[in-house]
Design a protein around this motif. Structure first.
Motif, mmCIF file in Angstrom:
data_model
loop_
_atom_site.group_PDB
_atom_site.id
_atom_site.type_symbol
_atom_site.label_atom_id
_atom_site.label_comp_id
_atom_site.label_asym_id
_atom_site.label_seq_id
_atom_site.Cartn_x
_atom_site.Cartn_y
_atom_site.Cartn_z
ATOM 1 N N TYR A 29 -12.182 3.511 -0.826
ATOM 2 C CA TYR A 29 -10.747 3.533 -1.084
ATOM 3 C C TYR A 29 -10.301 4.969 -1.353
ATOM 4 O O TYR A 29 -11.035 5.755 -1.963
ATOM 5 C CB TYR A 29 -10.391 2.655 -2.286
ATOM 6 C CG TYR A 29 -10.287 1.183 -1.951
ATOM 7 C CD1 TYR A 29 -9.083 0.622 -1.548
ATOM 8 C CD2 TYR A 29 -11.391 0.358 -2.040
ATOM 9 C CE1 TYR A 29 -8.987 -0.729 -1.240
ATOM 10 C CE2 TYR A 29 -11.307 -0.997 -1.738
ATOM 11 C CZ TYR A 29 -10.091 -1.524 -1.336
ATOM 12 O OH TYR A 29 -9.999 -2.861 -1.026
ATOM 13 N N ASP A 299 -5.877 -8.768 3.065
ATOM 14 C CA ASP A 299 -6.856 -8.164 3.973
ATOM 15 C C ASP A 299 -7.665 -7.052 3.296
ATOM 16 O O ASP A 299 -8.347 -6.284 3.968
ATOM 17 C CB ASP A 299 -6.160 -7.619 5.214
ATOM 18 C CG ASP A 299 -5.006 -6.677 4.859
ATOM 19 O OD1 ASP A 299 -4.804 -6.434 3.653
ATOM 20 O OD2 ASP A 299 -4.314 -6.214 5.779
ATOM 21 N N GLU A 301 -6.717 -4.325 2.190
ATOM 22 C CA GLU A 301 -6.306 -2.988 2.593
ATOM 23 C C GLU A 301 -5.694 -2.188 1.452
ATOM 24 O O GLU A 301 -5.631 -0.962 1.518
ATOM 25 C CB GLU A 301 -5.301 -3.075 3.749
ATOM 26 C CG GLU A 301 -5.925 -3.495 5.068
ATOM 27 C CD GLU A 301 -6.954 -2.496 5.548
ATOM 28 O OE1 GLU A 301 -6.667 -1.289 5.575
ATOM 29 O OE2 GLU A 301 -8.074 -2.925 5.896
ATOM 30 N N HIS A 316 -5.391 2.640 -1.178
ATOM 31 C CA HIS A 316 -5.471 2.134 0.188
ATOM 32 C C HIS A 316 -6.866 2.366 0.747
ATOM 33 O O HIS A 316 -7.529 3.369 0.409
ATOM 34 C CB HIS A 316 -4.436 2.830 1.077
ATOM 35 C CG HIS A 316 -3.021 2.536 0.693
ATOM 36 N ND1 HIS A 316 -2.384 1.360 1.023
ATOM 37 C CD2 HIS A 316 -2.116 3.265 -0.018
ATOM 38 C CE1 HIS A 316 -1.159 1.368 0.546
ATOM 39 N NE2 HIS A 316 -0.959 2.519 -0.086
ATOM 40 N N ARG A 317 -7.283 1.446 1.602
ATOM 41 C CA ARG A 317 -8.610 1.565 2.193
ATOM 42 C C ARG A 317 -8.645 2.690 3.213
ATOM 43 O O ARG A 317 -7.708 2.916 3.961
ATOM 44 C CB ARG A 317 -9.000 0.229 2.862
ATOM 45 C CG ARG A 317 -10.332 0.257 3.595
ATOM 46 C CD ARG A 317 -10.836 -1.138 3.848
ATOM 47 N NE ARG A 317 -11.186 -1.787 2.598
ATOM 48 C CZ ARG A 317 -12.295 -1.531 1.904
ATOM 49 N NH1 ARG A 317 -13.144 -0.631 2.346
ATOM 50 N NH2 ARG A 317 -12.545 -2.152 0.790
ATOM 51 N N HIS A 319 -10.048 4.380 6.577
ATOM 52 C CA HIS A 319 -10.566 3.940 7.867
ATOM 53 C C HIS A 319 -11.205 5.111 8.603
ATOM 54 O O HIS A 319 -10.979 6.285 8.273
ATOM 55 C CB HIS A 319 -9.450 3.325 8.722
ATOM 56 C CG HIS A 319 -8.865 2.084 8.118
ATOM 57 N ND1 HIS A 319 -9.498 0.863 8.166
ATOM 58 C CD2 HIS A 319 -7.709 1.881 7.430
ATOM 59 C CE1 HIS A 319 -8.763 -0.044 7.554
ATOM 60 N NE2 HIS A 319 -7.673 0.546 7.090
#
Length: 516
Positions: A29, A299, A301, A316-317, A319
């Motif tokens: 995160y 989800d 996220e 927030h995740r 990516h």
């Protein structure tokens, strides 16, 4: 003359520290984005439908935020007093909230004015939620009652008054529209069935209940209150499955992740703890203030945390695309070009290569060891930050001094403060297998040098008494472990002839046979 060889520090992994897939998952995160609200954030709820906007209830208003927005995309401010418990319906189109004045308001997400007002409670309504059919609303109030309301007609359908204190936790069933769970400050958790009009199950939490949570299968129920997080098995009539005590202050909120249904709990001690399927803490998030509310996106996220100081912290995740974009945006400055100039040059076959000596950079304690300032080198290794954050360095310097034969000289002539540092170092790391041998050696020398003056310092004497108590308990534990080891050796020895005889007769030996 031989050059000085710097002290080589071997950084060993901490005992019990395991890097698992779950740990990496929760470490992925980003740093939190902080949004200031108008008051303490008492409730956060994510919309079940994409893009998973979330409602934040704070002070006299409810703000709707987008998944990545730092400004509210919609606000509901028609509250005369403090608003509580804003929650979405299953389709994400309606939102219900209670208030300090005892009214329950129903809002359309696309509008601003309340569609319905439910009147009946005489005190503040802290918890509201839709039942799974979407046409009924359940509320819990400080007037000790739970009430069920009909959404189309705004009529009260039922009133349940089995609790004897404020109702501050509510969780409706998603599988059965007639079931919901409540938690109260009377230390009880109750499961209500609208078909019977009363509670069908009661669990004693033992502390004022702050939050209740149902697993998706609804076979397990989580309740939080005090420092305890308890998991109940509803299929066994509300039997307590596990009791967790990992927080230092009251646990105020809990939620479940969508991936693996991992349990997350938030507390007034400013920590969010993540548990695995066996209820062991696998990760910890730190916050700036005491936590009142928490929610995670469907989800996974985004993780939103509401605090007492009115700050909303959203993580927030991260990516793979974010990492690639960050790498592509980095531009090398002109100083980097100068630094790497000539580094990639490949000499020809006939070239004569003159190697440049590599400059050796020594740490402070290595410089002092090089100058034979052994006492100063030990002082550097015993500095507060070094001995607490990097005890490996402190122990390596001690080993080097012992190898040189100057450890006793470095330990001699110390004042009360340094002797106290030694006692604290022993107390923290004497049972760590990585450091126990060098520290025991230092302990023997310190006792030989200062046994006549220990009684002159009450602080050092108190630390030594604590150390002796801990060492006594550890010695007893080691003695018990040796006894258990002897019993196990006897059992294994007695089993060996039997297994050999069975193998000689051609019989297959199973684990069940051995246990019998």
């Amino acid at each position: 003359m031989a050059s000085f060889k710097p002290t080589k520090v071997q950084f060993l992994p901490k005992l019990g520290e395991k890097v698992t897939e779950e740990t990496l998952y929760w470490k992925n995160y980003k740093s939190p984005v902080q949004i200031k609200e108008f008051g303490a954030i008492t409730k956060i709820d994510f919309s079940p439908l994409p893009p998973h906007n979330y409602a934040v209830t704070a002070s006299t208003r409810i703000h709707i935020y987008g998944p990545h927005s730092q400004e509210p995309i919609r606000s509901f401010t028609r509250f005369r007093d403090t608003a509580y418990g804003g929650r979405f319906r299953g389709d994400g189109k309606l939102l219900v909230a209670g208030s300090e004045e005892g009214l329950i308001r129903l809002f359309d997400i696309s509008g601003r004015v309340a569609l319905r007002q439910f009147k009946g409670h005489s005190k503040a309504v802290h918890m509201t939620s839709f039942l799974s059919d979407g046409f009924r609303v359940v509320s819990g109030s400080d007037d000790l009652s739970c009430r069920v309301w009909d959404v189309p007609s705004a009529v009260e359908l039922s009133s349940l008054t089995e609790h004897t204190d404020y109702i501050r936790a509510l969780a409706p069933s998603k599988l059965n529209p007639d079931l919901f769970v409540t938690g109260s400050y009377d230390h009880t958790v109750k499961v209500f069935d609208m078909r019977s009009g009363s509670s069908v199950m009661t669990m004693q939490h033992g502390h004022p209940v702050e939050c209740v949570l149902l697993y998706p299968s609804e076979a397990l129920l989580v309740s939080t209150g005090g420092r305890y997080v308890k998991v109940w098995d509803l299929l066994k009539g509300g039997q307590e499955l596990v009791s967790l005590k990992n927080h230092h202050k009251t646990v105020t909120c809990a939620c479940l992740s969508s991936v693996g249904n991992k349990l997350l709990t938030g507390s007034l001690d400013r920590h969010v703890k993540v548990y695995n399927s066996s209820y062991k803490v696998v990760h910890n998030f730190d916050c700036d203030a005491s936590i009142l509310s928490m929610a995670i996106a469907p989800d996974d996220e985004a993780l939103a945390v509401g605090m007492t100081n009115g700050v909303l912290s959203v993580r927030h995740r991260r990516h793979q695309k974010d990492k690639e974009m960050l790498t592509s945006r980095r531009r090398r400055g002109p100083s980097y070009q100068v630094f790497v100039k000539g580094k990639n040059f490949v000499p020809r076959q006939d070239d004569f290569l003159v190697s440049k000596p590599v400059k050796q950079y020594l740490r402070k304690y290595d410089k002092q060891l090089k100058s034979f300032e052994v006492s100063k080198a030990l002082d550097t290794a015993l500095q507060t930050w070094t001995r607490t954050s990097k005890p490996d360095v402190t122990v390596v310097v001690i080993i080097e001094l012992n190898r040189r034969g100057t450890l006793k000289n470095a330990l001699a002539g110390r004042n009360e403060e340094i002797r106290g540092c030694f006692c604290v170092l022993f107390f923290r790391h004497i049972f760590d297998p990585r450091f126990s041998r060098p520290l025991l050696m230092v302990g023997d020398i310190v006792l030989d040098l200062y046994q006549q003056v220990f009684h002159q310092s009450p602080v050092v004497e108190r630390l030594l008494q604590r150390l002796m108590e801990v060492l006594g308990r550890e010695a007893e534990l080691q003695q018990e472990l040796l006894q258990v080891l002897g019993i196990l050796d006897t059992l294994f020895t007695s089993l060996t002839p039997r297994k050999e005889a069975l193998a000689h007769n051609g019989m297959h030996v199973t684990r069940h046979d051995i246990e019998q």
